[in-house]
Write a protein that holds these residues in place. Sequence first.
Motif, PDB file in Angstrom:
ATOM      1  N   UNK A 284      -5.979  12.518 -11.310  1.00  0.00           N
ATOM      2  CA  UNK A 284      -6.948  11.708 -12.051  1.00  0.00           C
ATOM      3  C   UNK A 284      -8.321  12.214 -11.632  1.00  0.00           C
TER       4      UNK A 284
ATOM      5  N   UNK B 265      -8.782  11.226  -7.675  1.00  0.00           N
ATOM      6  CA  UNK B 265      -7.540  10.943  -6.962  1.00  0.00           C
ATOM      7  C   UNK B 265      -6.487  11.972  -7.359  1.00  0.00           C
TER       8      UNK B 265
ATOM      9  N   UNK C 123       2.128   5.569  -4.164  1.00  0.00           N
ATOM     10  CA  UNK C 123       2.044   5.385  -5.621  1.00  0.00           C
ATOM     11  C   UNK C 123       1.077   4.288  -6.029  1.00  0.00           C
ATOM     12  N   UNK C 124       0.569   3.545  -5.050  1.00  0.00           N
ATOM     13  CA  UNK C 124      -0.439   2.543  -5.367  1.00  0.00           C
ATOM     14  C   UNK C 124      -1.661   3.205  -6.002  1.00  0.00           C
ATOM     15  N   UNK C 125      -1.957   4.427  -5.569  1.00  0.00           N
ATOM     16  CA  UNK C 125      -3.104   5.134  -6.134  1.00  0.00           C
ATOM     17  C   UNK C 125      -2.711   6.468  -6.769  1.00  0.00           C
TER      18      UNK C 125
ATOM     19  N   UNK D  37      -0.735   8.941  -8.870  1.00  0.00           N
ATOM     20  CA  UNK D  37       0.189   8.948  -9.994  1.00  0.00           C
ATOM     21  C   UNK D  37       0.821  10.315 -10.116  1.00  0.00           C
ATOM     22  N   UNK D  38       1.445  10.594 -11.242  1.00  0.00           N
ATOM     23  CA  UNK D  38       2.190  11.839 -11.383  1.00  0.00           C
ATOM     24  C   UNK D  38       1.319  13.011 -11.789  1.00  0.00           C
TER      25      UNK D  38
ATOM     26  N   UNK E 187       0.861  -1.187   0.000  1.00  0.00           N
ATOM     27  CA  UNK E 187       0.000   0.000   0.000  1.00  0.00           C
ATOM     28  C   UNK E 187       0.896   1.236   0.000  1.00  0.00           C
ATOM     29  N   UNK E 188       1.461   1.532  -1.176  1.00  0.00           N
ATOM     30  CA  UNK E 188       2.299   2.708  -1.322  1.00  0.00           C
ATOM     31  C   UNK E 188       1.429   3.915  -1.632  1.00  0.00           C
TER      32      UNK E 188
END
Lengths: 154, 729, 207
Positions: C103, C108, C95-97, C99-100, C92-93
Amino acid sequence: MQTYKLTVNGQPKEVTVDPSTPLLWVLREDLKMTGTKYGCGISACGACTVHVAGVATRSCVVPVSLIGDRPIVTIEGIGQDRVGRAVQDAWVAEDVVQCGYCQSGQIMSAVALLERQRTPTDADIEESMGGNICRCGTYVRIRKAIKAAAEQLA
Amino acid sequence: MSATARLSSESGLSRRSFLRVSATAAGGLIVSLYLDFRLLAQAPPAKTYPPDAFVHIQPDGKIVIQVNRLEFGQGVQTSLPMLLADEMDADWDHVAAELAPAADVYKDPIFGIQMVGGSGSVAHSFQQYRELGARVRAMLIAAAAQQWNVPVAQCRTEASVVYGPGGRSAKYADLADSAAHLPVPENVPLKNRSDFKLIGKDTRRLDSRPKCDGSLKFGLDLDLPGMKVALLAHPPIFGASPKSVDDKAARSLPGVMDVFEIPTISRGTAVVVVADKFWTAKQARERLGIDWDFSRIEPADTEQLRAKYKDLAGTPGNVAASRGDLSLLDGITQANRIEAEYEFPYLAHTPMEPLNTTVRFDGARAEVWAGSQFQTVDQMAIAETLGLKPEQVTFHTEMAGGGFGRRATPDSHVQREAAAIAKHCQGVPVKLIWTREDDVQGGYYRPMHAHRIEIGIGADGTPVAWRHVIVGQSILAGTPFAAFAIKNGVDETAVEGVADTPYEIPNFSVSVHHPTVNVPVLWWRSVGHTHTAFVMETLVDELAMRAQTDPFAYRRKLLKPDAKKLRGVIDLVDEKSVTWRNHLAAGHAIGVACHESFGTSVGCAVDVSIEDKRPKIHRVTLAVDCGTAVNPLTIESQFQAGVSFGVSQLMAKGAITFKNGRAQQNNFDGYTPPYIVDAPVAVDVHIVPSTEKPSGCGEPPVPVISPAVANALFRLTSKRYRTLPLLSV
Amino acid sequence: MEYASTIRGSSAVLILIAWSGTLSLAQNTPQKAALPTREAGLAAWQQVYSVLTYPRCINCHTATNHPEQGDDRHPHLFNVVRGPGGKGVPGLNCATCHQSANADSPGVPGGYNWHLAPLSMKWQDTNDNILSSPEVCRSLTDRSKNGGLDGPGILRHHEQEPLVLWAFQPGQRRDGTERSLPPLTHEQFVAATRIWVAAGTPCPQNY
């Protein structure tokens, strides 16, 4: 509509989709890979977990336009990996699944954990698996199977 | 043909004898849908099941067994084949299971509909599947004996092979053809328990591997050539219809096939979007401009309902149980009374796989794919919607991602929606999907409840008088099941676990109010026991504390002498938990509960502490009496996971609440089931050895965990928790 | 000297002092004649503080084992935890959800290298109480806590760090509404930082 070149389980794939389409639906509908599941659509449950450039990723909230050239691994391909295979074998040996719908995501999260922590503690397991929902409640056996896989890999 | 008539004619029992049987059940009431297992002692109706509908022996030796119920996690696709395979002496390594489509032969032998529910799968089909296996074995032996011209008595079977005198042998695969031409024997003796090879042994599930490698297809995964996806814009308040729909923006999206309206059974009118893909349909639905007509629609409101239910609970309702003289209560002083009010919210099931059904209708026939708990009921509803006869509807049972009761709907509402869509899109297969938001807001919840209890305590610390009023919507009113499960204005599913309590209470009254509310309701895993067990087991705990008696001893004192299964599990859970109970860590407390439901008795002891204002369940010890344990590994799984499911009721965000007619939660962020941190860390399950007929394990784990945890919390905080969910500890 | 008022509907009218063209911190040494006063620096600091403690920033500058979310700064849902490097844990990082980029459809937020600020940069206490202006100022200017940044380094961080930039373009929530913005624009935030740094990063005294 845009065309994206993706690498999925080592294979090159090309799709032409609306850029906002989450990776989850590209996998399921455009690539017909239904192993990755839709559970909530808001990254709350983890059923959609894949690996993107080796990082556990919730594909339901990642638009395909943000993937770039990062390679994707799904439940269909994780068995090619030594850790993946150990986790799947442990899941079967410990009779973890009930309905099974969440388990693709559970396994992908567990593999991500074991890739980086080969001997996870109970606390490690709770933290890394903490965001995956199993409605049937198979958590006790999930813990057991992760430990069994860790032992296998040692 | 009503469900009631179907039930009696299919089961072979006359309607009168069925009701007579009902009336003789101890306690006076039978919850017909939730089998009174004492009835099973009476001979089930004789019905011959053609083996070839259940077993197919392939030339390569693979034996495919049809499972007459939905598999949705509970393990029937392994347990039922085990029964058949054991009697048949099949080589288990070559046994595969399939979920049978809707058909007459697959109907539940007791209830006469194809179904899974009431924790009755193994219980109702135990005899049936064993007989099927024994018959097939007999036919195979007959075929071999005929081939070899030897007496049947000189043949034996083992692992899919028939062995004859003089070293002869023949594989089942090679005998299958000739066996199929032989008459099906009527009465074939079943194995002695001592000869069981599979039954009673830990047996791993048959469907594990494909569920671990992404290859197993659930209903939602179905793909057909030319298939479209449909999403519905349901009315935000149940029962409403659109005044106007602006679909221009929706239709302008490439891939949108059509936008139209369909009636929905309890919810008014919905607007359908049909598109080539899910994401397209979802975006199109978001672009719909719908002006809903809410006039004349009652908007449910939780705060209003709470006040109304509290008032109702203060007045007597329809009598569910009554014995002795309740006026004794009035003579008991305050110091020896308990007066308690309990509240329970609406609960959503939220199975992990969102609801979905695929239908293709070509005008003369329909084909359906659905993970349904009620296949023949749904098949009839679809036929009705399409103007077909049921036999013109081919209904495939898909593997389902959980159900917990949500996929058993007497009104078949989702299937009717899917059929209506398929009718409109004639010729095109359409997969209807309910998004998670549709699911959380879509109704069919475990009803909201209020309880009011007055207890008068006697000199020996046991309750002398007990007046109990329950308030909650009737689940079965308005359904075909109402005719035999609602008596004298009492829906038995609302009072089970209280009205038939195994505790010895001489002066006892249970009554119930069933308000009408504009919220569709449904059974949620363990149904009435979800709230009644919480009330009973926390009150008994309170009584035990007042009597300064330990929770095990108190229950032993209070239970009726003939409550043998419950007494047995109390003893076993006591025995199996005594060591850790005597070594409890600082800041931890023990909680105890026991409850019988669906014929199975469960004893429960928990080790709980408080972390971050939440209960942390370190350990659960369970003792179970479910009669014959067909697959102990599955039973352990059901109980370990079932208590984790049961924790749902304690979650801080474990409630559906209404404001102005709309559910205030719409996904897992607002309605949150247990994650791994919320579930018990360790659960050990101990099964009472038994040769009684098997009783269910699907629902019995659920009722015990919440009261056990609440009882432990009392010892930590001195607070009695009478309102669920637990907001903060 | 020119004065400019802050915008963004704030009831408090704050005064920014800007030197047109003469002060350039790319030069590292401000011209002595144009240095802002300590008072001016403190006023600028208050503006900086108002942004730092706004949910878009403070939600990742927590004192706890988890990030926060939303304008009500509730604990991040789904049992997300800090992890040893502030990037979550292997299953569960962040970065798991995240992004750069944002969204918007699932609501998110995203920015390059999404992660938590270190605990040394916590701007609230473990009970979610926002730390006082003197406390935050002291932390921020403590080079043993702030990753070794001097004044110009802090300015650069405010100007260029992707996650700081994100706070001013935080994207949509799941319900389609825009996430609320800090009390200053990014330009105003940078300008205030510049003044504060030029004044020698003064911190207010304890009250």
